[in-house]
Design an enzyme around this catalytic site. Structure first.
Site, short mmCIF file in Angstrom:
data_model
loop_
_atom_site.label_atom_id
_atom_site.label_comp_id
_atom_site.label_asym_id
_atom_site.label_seq_id
_atom_site.Cartn_x
_atom_site.Cartn_y
_atom_site.Cartn_z
N ARG A 44 0.79 -1.32 -0.14
CA ARG A 44 0.13 -0.13 -0.05
C ARG A 44 0.84 1.32 -0.14
NH1 ARG A 44 -3.85 1.01 5.22
NH2 ARG A 44 -2.13 1.84 5.99
N SER A 113 -11.93 -2.61 1.83
CA SER A 113 -11.73 -1.76 3.07
C SER A 113 -13.33 -1.58 3.51
CB SER A 113 -10.89 -0.79 2.97
OG SER A 113 -9.61 -1.22 3.10
N LYS A 142 -3.96 6.00 8.37
CA LYS A 142 -4.84 6.19 7.46
C LYS A 142 -6.20 6.82 8.23
CE LYS A 142 -7.83 3.69 4.22
NZ LYS A 142 -8.16 2.50 3.63
#
Length: 214
Positions: A44, A113, A142
Site C-alpha cells: 500500500r 476496506s 490512515k
C-alpha cells in the site's frame, strides 16, 4: 473456503507495507518481516507513481513466491494482474468488486476496506473474499473515521460470513482482545514498521496469535 483462500490467513497476520517515518525500502521490510515468519503482505503506497508501484510489486512477487507467501496489491487490479499477485485490496472509492472479479477471474483474492456494517454487507454481496474492517483503534496511518472498538467486530460477525480482517491501531497489547472478538486475522502497519527490529516485531505478533489459538 475454496482454493484461493487456503493460505491467505496462515498465521493470521497481514503486514501493510507503506511509507512511514522510519520505513526502509519495501523489499527490505518484507525480507525482515518474512524472516520473522510473516506469510501475508499487502503493498500500500499512496505516494509512488504507477511505474514505481509496479516495479516494487514485481520484486515483492518474486520474494513471496520464493517463500510461499501471499501478496496483495492495494487499489490497483491492473498492477496486481501484471505481476501475478495473489490478489487485490479495494477501498470504498475503487472499482466495484463485481467489475474487478471480471477483470481478475475467480482464482484471485479480492478484499475490501469497510468501515460500517452496511459497507461490509455490500462487499460480501459483491463477492469479496474477505473484508478489512476498522479502524478498530485510533491510528495515524490512515484517516478512516473514528475508532470502532472490538465490540463492533462481534456485531459484524452476526451478519457477515466471509472472513473479517481487523485493522487500525492494533498493538501487541490489544491484539488478544481483537482476536477474542472473532477477527479471522489482523492487518498491521505502524505497530510493526515503526519498530527497530521488524523480524522480532513480527515474531511477537505471531506468538500472541498462536497462543490465542491454543
Amino acid at each position: 473456503m475454496d482454493n484461493r483462500h487456503n493460505t491467505l490467513y496462515l498465521g493470521g497476520l497481514c503486514l501493510l507495507l507503506h511509507r512511514g517515518s522510519r520505513a526502509k525500502p519495501a523489499f527490505d521490510m518484507a525480507m525482515d518481516a518474512m524472516s520473522g515468519g510473516l506469510r501475508w503482505l499487502q503493498l500500500r503506497d499512496k505516494e509512488a507513481s504507477r511505474l514505481q508501484l509496479f516495479k516494487t510489486a514485481r520484486l515483492l512477487k518474486a520474494l513471496t513466491r520464493a517463500n510461499d507467501a501471499t501478496l496483495i496489491i492495494n487499489d490497483h487490479p491492473d498492477i496486481a494482474l501484471a505481476v501475478d499477485a495473489d490478489g487485490v485490496h479495494l477501498g470504498q472509492d475503487d472499482l466495484p468488486v463485481e467489475q474487478v472479479r471480471r477483470l481478475m477471474g475467480d482464482k484471485k483474492i479480492i478484499g475490501v476496506s469497510t468501515h460500517s456494517i452496511d459497507q461490509a454487507l455490500e462487499a460480501q454481496r459483491g463477492g469479496a473474499d474477505y473484508i478489512g474492517f476498522g479502524p478498530i483503534f485510533a491510528t495515524q496511518t490512515k484517516d478512516a473515521g473514528s475508532p470502532k472498538g472490538v465490540d463492533a467486530i462481534r456485531e459484524l460477525l452476526a451478519q457477515i460470513t466471509i472472513p473479517i480482517v481487523a485493522i487500525g491501531g492494533i498493538s501487541e497489547e490489544s491484539l488478544g482482545a481483537v482476536l477474542e472478538a472473532g477477527a479471522s486475522a489482523v492487518a498491521v502497519a505502524s505497530g510493526i514498521l515503526e519498530q527497530d527490529d521488524l523480524t522480532k516485531a513480527v515474531e511477537a505478533y505471531l506468538g500472541i496469535i498462536r497462543g490465542q489459538e491454543k
